[in-house]
Design a protein around this motif. Structure first.
Motif, PDB file in Angstrom:
ATOM      1  N   THR A  34      62.585  64.805  15.289  1.00 17.69           N
ATOM      2  CA  THR A  34      63.046  64.407  16.621  1.00 17.69           C
ATOM      3  C   THR A  34      62.045  63.400  17.164  1.00 17.69           C
ATOM      4  O   THR A  34      60.877  63.734  17.377  1.00 17.69           O
ATOM      5  CB  THR A  34      63.144  65.612  17.560  1.00 17.69           C
ATOM      6  OG1 THR A  34      64.083  66.549  17.023  1.00 17.69           O
ATOM      7  CG2 THR A  34      63.591  65.182  18.946  1.00 17.69           C
ATOM      8  N   VAL A  35      62.492  62.177  17.376  1.00 16.00           N
ATOM      9  CA  VAL A  35      61.594  61.059  17.672  1.00 16.00           C
ATOM     10  C   VAL A  35      61.652  60.707  19.149  1.00 16.00           C
ATOM     11  O   VAL A  35      62.735  60.567  19.735  1.00 16.00           O
ATOM     12  CB  VAL A  35      61.974  59.826  16.830  1.00 16.00           C
ATOM     13  CG1 VAL A  35      61.075  58.642  17.182  1.00 16.00           C
ATOM     14  CG2 VAL A  35      61.875  60.157  15.332  1.00 16.00           C
ATOM     15  N   THR A  36      60.456  60.543  19.733  1.00 19.84           N
ATOM     16  CA  THR A  36      60.313  60.038  21.093  1.00 19.84           C
ATOM     17  C   THR A  36      59.555  58.716  21.035  1.00 19.84           C
ATOM     18  O   THR A  36      58.556  58.598  20.319  1.00 19.84           O
ATOM     19  CB  THR A  36      59.556  61.033  21.980  1.00 19.84           C
ATOM     20  OG1 THR A  36      60.303  62.253  22.060  1.00 19.84           O
ATOM     21  CG2 THR A  36      59.348  60.477  23.390  1.00 19.84           C
ATOM     22  N   ALA A  37      60.035  57.734  21.785  1.00 17.45           N
ATOM     23  CA  ALA A  37      59.377  56.430  21.858  1.00 17.45           C
ATOM     24  C   ALA A  37      58.753  56.257  23.225  1.00 17.45           C
ATOM     25  O   ALA A  37      59.377  56.569  24.248  1.00 17.45           O
ATOM     26  CB  ALA A  37      60.388  55.313  21.597  1.00 17.45           C
ATOM     27  N   LEU A  38      57.516  55.739  23.250  1.00 13.77           N
ATOM     28  CA  LEU A  38      56.812  55.434  24.495  1.00 13.77           C
ATOM     29  C   LEU A  38      56.448  53.964  24.491  1.00 13.77           C
ATOM     30  O   LEU A  38      55.782  53.485  23.573  1.00 13.77           O
ATOM     31  CB  LEU A  38      55.547  56.294  24.615  1.00 13.77           C
ATOM     32  CG  LEU A  38      54.624  55.997  25.807  1.00 13.77           C
ATOM     33  CD1 LEU A  38      55.330  56.302  27.135  1.00 13.77           C
ATOM     34  CD2 LEU A  38      53.327  56.810  25.691  1.00 13.77           C
ATOM     35  N   ASP A  39      56.911  53.234  25.514  1.00 14.51           N
ATOM     36  CA  ASP A  39      56.633  51.794  25.585  1.00 14.51           C
ATOM     37  C   ASP A  39      56.801  51.336  27.026  1.00 14.51           C
ATOM     38  O   ASP A  39      57.496  51.993  27.814  1.00 14.51           O
ATOM     39  CB  ASP A  39      57.582  51.022  24.665  1.00 14.51           C
ATOM     40  CG  ASP A  39      57.074  49.618  24.341  1.00 14.51           C
ATOM     41  OD1 ASP A  39      57.199  48.743  25.215  1.00 14.51           O
ATOM     42  OD2 ASP A  39      56.561  49.406  23.234  1.00 14.51           O
TER      43      ASP A  39
ATOM     44  N   ASP B  97      63.539  46.909  27.310  1.00 13.25           N
ATOM     45  CA  ASP B  97      64.411  46.343  26.279  1.00 13.25           C
ATOM     46  C   ASP B  97      64.061  46.897  24.908  1.00 13.25           C
ATOM     47  O   ASP B  97      64.953  47.181  24.093  1.00 13.25           O
ATOM     48  CB  ASP B  97      64.344  44.812  26.289  1.00 13.25           C
ATOM     49  CG  ASP B  97      62.942  44.274  26.041  1.00 13.25           C
ATOM     50  OD1 ASP B  97      61.955  44.942  26.415  1.00 13.25           O
ATOM     51  OD2 ASP B  97      62.821  43.159  25.487  1.00 13.25           O
ATOM     52  N   ARG B  98      62.767  47.073  24.650  1.00 11.00           N
ATOM     53  CA  ARG B  98      62.362  47.651  23.368  1.00 11.00           C
ATOM     54  C   ARG B  98      62.782  49.117  23.276  1.00 11.00           C
ATOM     55  O   ARG B  98      63.174  49.601  22.214  1.00 11.00           O
ATOM     56  CB  ARG B  98      60.849  47.518  23.197  1.00 11.00           C
ATOM     57  CG  ARG B  98      60.366  46.077  22.986  1.00 11.00           C
ATOM     58  CD  ARG B  98      60.675  45.610  21.583  1.00 11.00           C
ATOM     59  NE  ARG B  98      60.251  44.251  21.335  1.00 11.00           N
ATOM     60  CZ  ARG B  98      59.034  43.896  20.891  1.00 11.00           C
ATOM     61  NH1 ARG B  98      58.112  44.815  20.695  1.00 11.00           N
ATOM     62  NH2 ARG B  98      58.754  42.630  20.661  1.00 11.00           N
ATOM     63  N   LEU B  99      62.703  49.847  24.384  1.00  9.81           N
ATOM     64  CA  LEU B  99      63.130  51.243  24.364  1.00  9.81           C
ATOM     65  C   LEU B  99      64.624  51.355  24.107  1.00  9.81           C
ATOM     66  O   LEU B  99      65.084  52.285  23.424  1.00  9.81           O
ATOM     67  CB  LEU B  99      62.753  51.926  25.682  1.00  9.81           C
ATOM     68  CG  LEU B  99      61.259  52.118  25.928  1.00  9.81           C
ATOM     69  CD1 LEU B  99      61.021  52.761  27.293  1.00  9.81           C
ATOM     70  CD2 LEU B  99      60.601  52.964  24.836  1.00  9.81           C
TER      71      LEU B  99
ATOM     72  N   ARG C 142      66.280  53.432  20.960  1.00 10.34           N
ATOM     73  CA  ARG C 142      67.317  54.466  21.118  1.00 10.34           C
ATOM     74  C   ARG C 142      68.591  54.110  20.358  1.00 10.34           C
ATOM     75  O   ARG C 142      69.203  54.960  19.704  1.00 10.34           O
ATOM     76  CB  ARG C 142      67.601  54.653  22.606  1.00 10.34           C
ATOM     77  CG  ARG C 142      68.592  55.762  22.934  1.00 10.34           C
ATOM     78  CD  ARG C 142      68.663  56.032  24.440  1.00 10.34           C
ATOM     79  NE  ARG C 142      68.867  54.806  25.208  1.00 10.34           N
ATOM     80  CZ  ARG C 142      67.927  54.212  25.953  1.00 10.34           C
ATOM     81  NH1 ARG C 142      66.705  54.743  26.026  1.00 10.34           N
ATOM     82  NH2 ARG C 142      68.193  53.115  26.626  1.00 10.34           N
ATOM     83  N   GLN C 143      68.981  52.847  20.424  1.00  8.78           N
ATOM     84  CA  GLN C 143      70.251  52.442  19.838  1.00  8.78           C
ATOM     85  C   GLN C 143      70.202  52.237  18.328  1.00  8.78           C
ATOM     86  O   GLN C 143      71.193  52.461  17.629  1.00  8.78           O
ATOM     87  CB  GLN C 143      70.733  51.149  20.501  1.00  8.78           C
ATOM     88  CG  GLN C 143      71.083  51.296  21.971  1.00  8.78           C
ATOM     89  CD  GLN C 143      71.411  49.970  22.628  1.00  8.78           C
ATOM     90  OE1 GLN C 143      71.804  49.016  21.949  1.00  8.78           O
ATOM     91  NE2 GLN C 143      71.236  49.876  23.935  1.00  8.78           N
TER      92      GLN C 143
ATOM     93  N   ALA D 283      65.476  56.967  17.862  1.00  5.01           N
ATOM     94  CA  ALA D 283      64.744  57.682  18.901  1.00  5.01           C
ATOM     95  C   ALA D 283      65.711  58.526  19.726  1.00  5.01           C
ATOM     96  O   ALA D 283      66.685  58.008  20.282  1.00  5.01           O
ATOM     97  CB  ALA D 283      64.004  56.711  19.802  1.00  5.01           C
ATOM     98  N   THR D 284      65.451  59.812  19.803  1.00  5.16           N
ATOM     99  CA  THR D 284      66.255  60.711  20.626  1.00  5.16           C
ATOM    100  C   THR D 284      65.887  60.581  22.095  1.00  5.16           C
ATOM    101  O   THR D 284      66.749  60.633  22.976  1.00  5.16           O
ATOM    102  CB  THR D 284      66.057  62.167  20.165  1.00  5.16           C
ATOM    103  OG1 THR D 284      66.447  62.281  18.803  1.00  5.16           O
ATOM    104  CG2 THR D 284      66.887  63.132  21.011  1.00  5.16           C
TER     105      THR D 284
END
Length: 336
Positions: A184-189, A193-195, A199-200, A204-205
């Motif tokens: 389960t991936v979380t992105a922090l930025d 636009d990068r987030l 997600r898409q 990234a969940t």
């Protein structure tokens, strides 16, 4: 042949150079595609720690064989990719199967001239057939392999909670291959636009915007336990130091990015968590093969990631705009 060199930070100059002579054991390649990497951007801005100017940039390349030894297994016209980490083959790292951190490594476009040119000659063992993938995909193997290597270094397994800090190309590749392992991936930025891309297209969940309240949100997403594996892909010292706080007890922290100078962390916090700190450098043949297999299965959103294109001749005038956040660049491809 047309060659673009970075003479000094901010200065790209077109030259007409002789075609390289192919040495025995080498493969002469006609360059067809070159991905623009964060390393190239750092070279252009003067922020690359392993480099002397002038330098011909470009290490994410695909091409077609122009000439090769008769027993090489390659024929003129074969589409190929290049593993750009030219390792010695006999140092302590190479003997341990880690040519990606060879003590005498020569990275194309960094330690020696790279692929912003029309022809290159490289040793056969660094040239692979791009079977079943396009030239565009072959030019994108390298940065995705760095992400796949980082995920392998972090020993990500299904069901784990993974945080990737930084949603540039390397971070997106790391997210993608952590997702493909079932995490389960979380992105922090800090860039929305990068987030959105994370997600898409990168699996990234959850996405969290950098700023006030981000740590509380990361805690909420994990019941205040934080993450089994944290990856830093920012190239920012402050971010790298802050990332230690997001590692769960018993977790792992993988530094994919690199900065000039030192980083520090709280030793009591590090010890009480019995955390594991890892660096992740470059990639190996195994990682390139992992990415190619995923591409052949349609699991890599390469067309969504390749957002910009420019011709080799337009690099001197068009390169600087790739640094503009308003351009929305994920991966730019130079066509030769």
């Amino acid at each position: 042949m047309l060659t673009i060199s970075c003479e000094s930070p901010g200065s790209l100059v077109a030259h007409d150079r002789p075609r390289p002579e192919r040495a025995p054991g080498d493969v002469l390649l006609r360059v067809r595609r070159v991905g623009v990497c964060g390393t190239d951007l750092h070279i252009f801005t003067g922020n690359q720690p392993y480099l002397a100017y002038p330098r011909v940039m470009g290490h994410e390349l695909s091409g077609v064989v122009e000439a090769a030894d008769a027993d090489s297994g390659l024929q003129p016209g074969d589409p190929v990719y290049v593993t750009p980490y030219l390792s010695c083959g006999d140092c302590i790292a190479c003997r341990q199967g880690k040519p990606n951190c060879c003590t005498r490594i020569q990275v194309l476009g960094v330690h020696r001239d790279g692929a912003f040119t029309e022809f290159v000659s490289v040793p056969r063992r660094f040239v692979g057939k791009a079977d079943g993938i396009t030239l565009d995909q072959a030019a994108m193997l390298e940065f995705l392999a760095i992400g796949a290597h980082a995920v392998r270094r972090g020993d990500v397994t299904a069901g784990q909670r993974v945080l990737v800090v930084g949603s540039g190309p390397i971070g997106l590749g790391t997210m993608l291959f952590a997702h493909l392992r079932g995490a389960t991936v979380t992105a922090l930025d800090g860039r929305l636009d990068r987030l959105d891309v994370a997600r898409q297209h990168a699996g990234a969940t959850h996405t969290v915007s950098l700023g006030d309240g981000d740590e509380a949100e990361l805690a909420r997403l994990t019941d205040s336990e934080f993450f089994d594996v944290v990856f830093d892909a920012t190239g920012n010292r402050q971010a790298m130091e802050r990332g230690f706080r997001f590692v769960a007890h018993g977790g792992r922290y993988v530094l994919v990015s690199i900065v000039q100078g030192d980083i520090s962390f709280s030793d009591p916090e590090f010890h009480k968590r019995e955390a594991t700190l890892l660096s992740s450098r470059n990639a190996t043949t195994e990682d390139f093969e992992t990415v190619m297999a995923a591409m052949r299965q349609g699991l890599v959103p390469d067309t969504a990631l390749a957002t910009h294109r420019l011709a080799l001749a337009d690099v001197p005038t068009g390169f600087a705009r790739l640094l503009d956040p308003t351009e929305g660049v994920i991966k730019a491809i130079v066509e030769c």
